[in-house]
Design a protein around this motif. Structure first.
Motif, PDB file in Angstrom:
ATOM      1  N   ILE A   1      -0.276  -5.059   1.028  1.00 17.91           N
ATOM      2  CA  ILE A   1       0.617  -5.402   2.182  1.00 17.91           C
ATOM      3  C   ILE A   1       0.088  -3.979   2.919  1.00 17.91           C
ATOM      4  CG2 ILE A   1       2.901  -5.872   3.887  1.00 17.91           C
ATOM      5  CD1 ILE A   1       3.403  -7.723   1.593  1.00 17.91           C
ATOM      6  N   GLN A   2       0.126  -4.401   4.061  1.00 16.79           N
ATOM      7  CA  GLN A   2      -0.391  -2.829   4.407  1.00 16.79           C
ATOM      8  C   GLN A   2       1.254  -2.364   5.311  1.00 16.79           C
ATOM      9  OE1 GLN A   2      -2.740   0.520   5.089  1.00 16.79           O
ATOM     10  NE2 GLN A   2      -0.911   0.948   5.792  1.00 16.79           N
ATOM     11  N   SER A   3       1.176  -3.193   6.193  1.00 10.85           N
ATOM     12  CA  SER A   3       2.612  -3.301   7.504  1.00 10.85           C
ATOM     13  C   SER A   3       3.186  -4.861   7.430  1.00 10.85           C
ATOM     14  CB  SER A   3       2.418  -2.882   8.897  1.00 10.85           C
ATOM     15  OG  SER A   3       1.135  -3.608   9.330  1.00 10.85           O
ATOM     16  N   ARG A   4       4.434  -4.388   7.378  1.00 12.60           N
ATOM     17  CA  ARG A   4       4.984  -5.942   7.786  1.00 12.60           C
ATOM     18  C   ARG A   4       6.309  -5.271   8.828  1.00 12.60           C
ATOM     19  NH1 ARG A   4       7.201  -9.262   2.859  1.00 12.60           N
ATOM     20  NH2 ARG A   4       4.592 -10.588   3.533  1.00 12.60           N
ATOM     21  N   ARG A   5       6.146  -6.692   9.878  1.00 14.46           N
ATOM     22  CA  ARG A   5       6.978  -6.573  10.822  1.00 14.46           C
ATOM     23  C   ARG A   5       7.250  -8.538  10.399  1.00 14.46           C
ATOM     24  NH1 ARG A   5       8.889  -5.114  15.824  1.00 14.46           N
ATOM     25  NH2 ARG A   5       9.504  -6.549  17.352  1.00 14.46           N
ATOM     26  N   ALA A   6       9.171  -8.440  10.664  1.00 11.56           N
ATOM     27  CA  ALA A   6       9.450  -9.560  10.511  1.00 11.56           C
ATOM     28  C   ALA A   6      10.745  -9.499  11.710  1.00 11.56           C
ATOM     29  CB  ALA A   6      10.705  -9.644   9.282  1.00 11.56           C
TER      30      ALA A   6
ATOM     31  N   ALA B   1       1.049  -1.190  -0.081  1.00 20.67           N
ATOM     32  CA  ALA B   1      -0.090  -0.298  -0.143  1.00 20.67           C
ATOM     33  C   ALA B   1       1.116   1.192   0.386  1.00 20.67           C
ATOM     34  CB  ALA B   1      -0.741  -0.119   0.878  1.00 20.67           C
ATOM     35  N   ASP B   2       0.104   2.085  -0.232  1.00 22.53           N
ATOM     36  CA  ASP B   2       0.656   3.941  -0.832  1.00 22.53           C
ATOM     37  C   ASP B   2       1.561   3.880   0.952  1.00 22.53           C
ATOM     38  OD1 ASP B   2       0.699   4.087  -3.135  1.00 22.53           O
ATOM     39  OD2 ASP B   2      -1.201   5.482  -2.777  1.00 22.53           O
ATOM     40  N   ASP B   3       0.583   3.876   2.405  1.00 21.58           N
ATOM     41  CA  ASP B   3       1.116   4.790   3.346  1.00 21.58           C
ATOM     42  C   ASP B   3       1.306   2.860   4.325  1.00 21.58           C
ATOM     43  OD1 ASP B   3      -1.483   3.368   3.170  1.00 21.58           O
ATOM     44  OD2 ASP B   3      -2.382   4.288   4.384  1.00 21.58           O
ATOM     45  N   CYS B   4       2.249   2.364   3.111  1.00 22.95           N
ATOM     46  CA  CYS B   4       2.282   0.933   4.193  1.00 22.95           C
ATOM     47  C   CYS B   4       3.560   1.134   5.873  1.00 22.95           C
ATOM     48  CB  CYS B   4       3.305   0.053   3.136  1.00 22.95           C
ATOM     49  SG  CYS B   4       4.722   0.381   2.737  1.00 22.95           S
ATOM     50  N   VAL B   5       4.437   0.297   6.085  1.00 18.14           N
ATOM     51  CA  VAL B   5       5.265   0.278   7.383  1.00 18.14           C
ATOM     52  C   VAL B   5       5.996  -0.454   7.687  1.00 18.14           C
ATOM     53  CG1 VAL B   5       5.497   0.640   9.457  1.00 18.14           C
ATOM     54  CG2 VAL B   5       3.425   2.300   9.194  1.00 18.14           C
ATOM     55  N   MET B   6       7.286  -1.020   7.493  1.00 17.71           N
ATOM     56  CA  MET B   6       8.130  -2.256   7.047  1.00 17.71           C
ATOM     57  C   MET B   6       8.809  -2.322   7.753  1.00 17.71           C
ATOM     58  SD  MET B   6       9.425  -5.252   5.067  1.00 17.71           S
ATOM     59  CE  MET B   6       8.582  -4.805   3.606  1.00 17.71           C
ATOM     60  N   ASP B   7       8.758  -2.997   8.781  1.00 15.39           N
ATOM     61  CA  ASP B   7      10.240  -3.198  10.271  1.00 15.39           C
ATOM     62  C   ASP B   7      11.131  -5.104   9.789  1.00 15.39           C
ATOM     63  OD1 ASP B   7      11.624  -3.253  12.035  1.00 15.39           O
ATOM     64  OD2 ASP B   7       9.463  -3.033  13.527  1.00 15.39           O
TER      65      ASP B   7
ATOM     66  N   LYS C   1       8.380   3.659   6.783  1.00 11.88           N
ATOM     67  CA  LYS C   1       6.947   3.915   6.152  1.00 11.88           C
ATOM     68  C   LYS C   1       7.016   5.473   5.236  1.00 11.88           C
ATOM     69  CE  LYS C   1       5.638   5.655  11.080  1.00 11.88           C
ATOM     70  NZ  LYS C   1       5.360   5.978  12.466  1.00 11.88           N
ATOM     71  N   GLY C   2       5.666   4.633   3.990  1.00 11.53           N
ATOM     72  CA  GLY C   2       6.005   4.867   3.277  1.00 11.53           C
ATOM     73  C   GLY C   2       6.322   4.008   2.287  1.00 11.53           C
ATOM     74  N   ARG C   3       5.312   3.781   0.762  1.00 16.66           N
ATOM     75  CA  ARG C   3       5.373   2.489  -0.038  1.00 16.66           C
ATOM     76  C   ARG C   3       7.619   3.226  -0.603  1.00 16.66           C
ATOM     77  NH1 ARG C   3       2.112   1.055  -3.976  1.00 16.66           N
ATOM     78  NH2 ARG C   3       1.692   3.090  -4.906  1.00 16.66           N
ATOM     79  N   ASP C   4       8.064   4.105  -1.071  1.00 20.38           N
ATOM     80  CA  ASP C   4       8.845   4.208  -1.784  1.00 20.38           C
ATOM     81  C   ASP C   4       9.928   4.150  -0.940  1.00 20.38           C
ATOM     82  OD1 ASP C   4       7.260   5.643  -4.315  1.00 20.38           O
ATOM     83  OD2 ASP C   4       7.123   7.574  -3.641  1.00 20.38           O
ATOM     84  N   LYS C   5      10.142   5.260   0.442  1.00 23.16           N
ATOM     85  CA  LYS C   5      11.196   4.591   1.255  1.00 23.16           C
ATOM     86  C   LYS C   5      11.215   2.875   0.787  1.00 23.16           C
ATOM     87  CE  LYS C   5      11.073   8.883   3.576  1.00 23.16           C
ATOM     88  NZ  LYS C   5      10.407  10.045   4.389  1.00 23.16           N
TER      89      LYS C   5
END
Length: 172
Positions: free
Chosen positions: A131-136, A43-49, A59-63
């Protein structure tokens, strides 16, 4: 109205299939180092950790994609293999917990394996599940610095349940 439970069951099966395909596409494109194609997964406003040593929450798909591009450039080859996925649906989307074995080969031919689980929040948008958010979260890692991961909390056994060969030092 009598067929409503059947429709809900069919919708559930279809959504599970679509989410499984989404998670598989993520691994496929990551292993191909096709970072641009991964834009269709988030998603455009996703968060990945992916852990403190991997940038922490981004935060943010581009980042997120820029971070993935930089981290994955360190490897000559990768293979991300998905295991079981547990899905829980709610009114806003779904929560997924997926087990992953991720093999990496560096440009110097050294290898590492991470045993992970992805804790995802998924949302259904007009163009499908994202995917809105993902924590590995790591369960084990060989060939990687351990400080870079979010580690799964694991309870220590009670003294009565502890194997005889575990020392106090091993429990810490």
């Amino acid at each position: 109205m009598a067929d409503q439970p059947g429709r809900e069951a069919i919708t559930d099966v279809i959504n599970r299939y679509l989410i499984t395909e989404l998670l598989a596409r993520y691994c496929e494109k990551l292993d191909e180092y096709d970072i641009a194609a991964l834009a269709d997964v988030f998603a455009d406003d996703c968060v990945m950790d992916q852990g403190p040593g991997r940038g922490g929450p981004i935060k943010g798909r581009d980042k997120v994609l820029a971070g993935m591009k930089a981290r994955q450039a360190l490897f000559r080859r990768t293979q991300h293999i998905l295991g079981q996925t547990s899905l829980r649906f709610d009114a806003g989307g779904a929560n997924a917990l997926t087990y992953v074995t991720a093999w990496h080969q560096g440009w110097d031919m050294t290898t590492g394996v991470a045993r992970l689980r992805y804790r995802d929040r998924l949302v259904l948008r007009v163009d499908g599940w994202l995917i809105q958010s993902r924590r590995a979260e790591a369960l084990g890692a060989e060939g990687f610095d351990e400080s870079q991961w979010n580690w799964v909390a694991r309870k220590a056994p009670d003294d009565s349940e502890a194997p005889m060969n575990i020392t106090d030092r091993d429990r810490k």
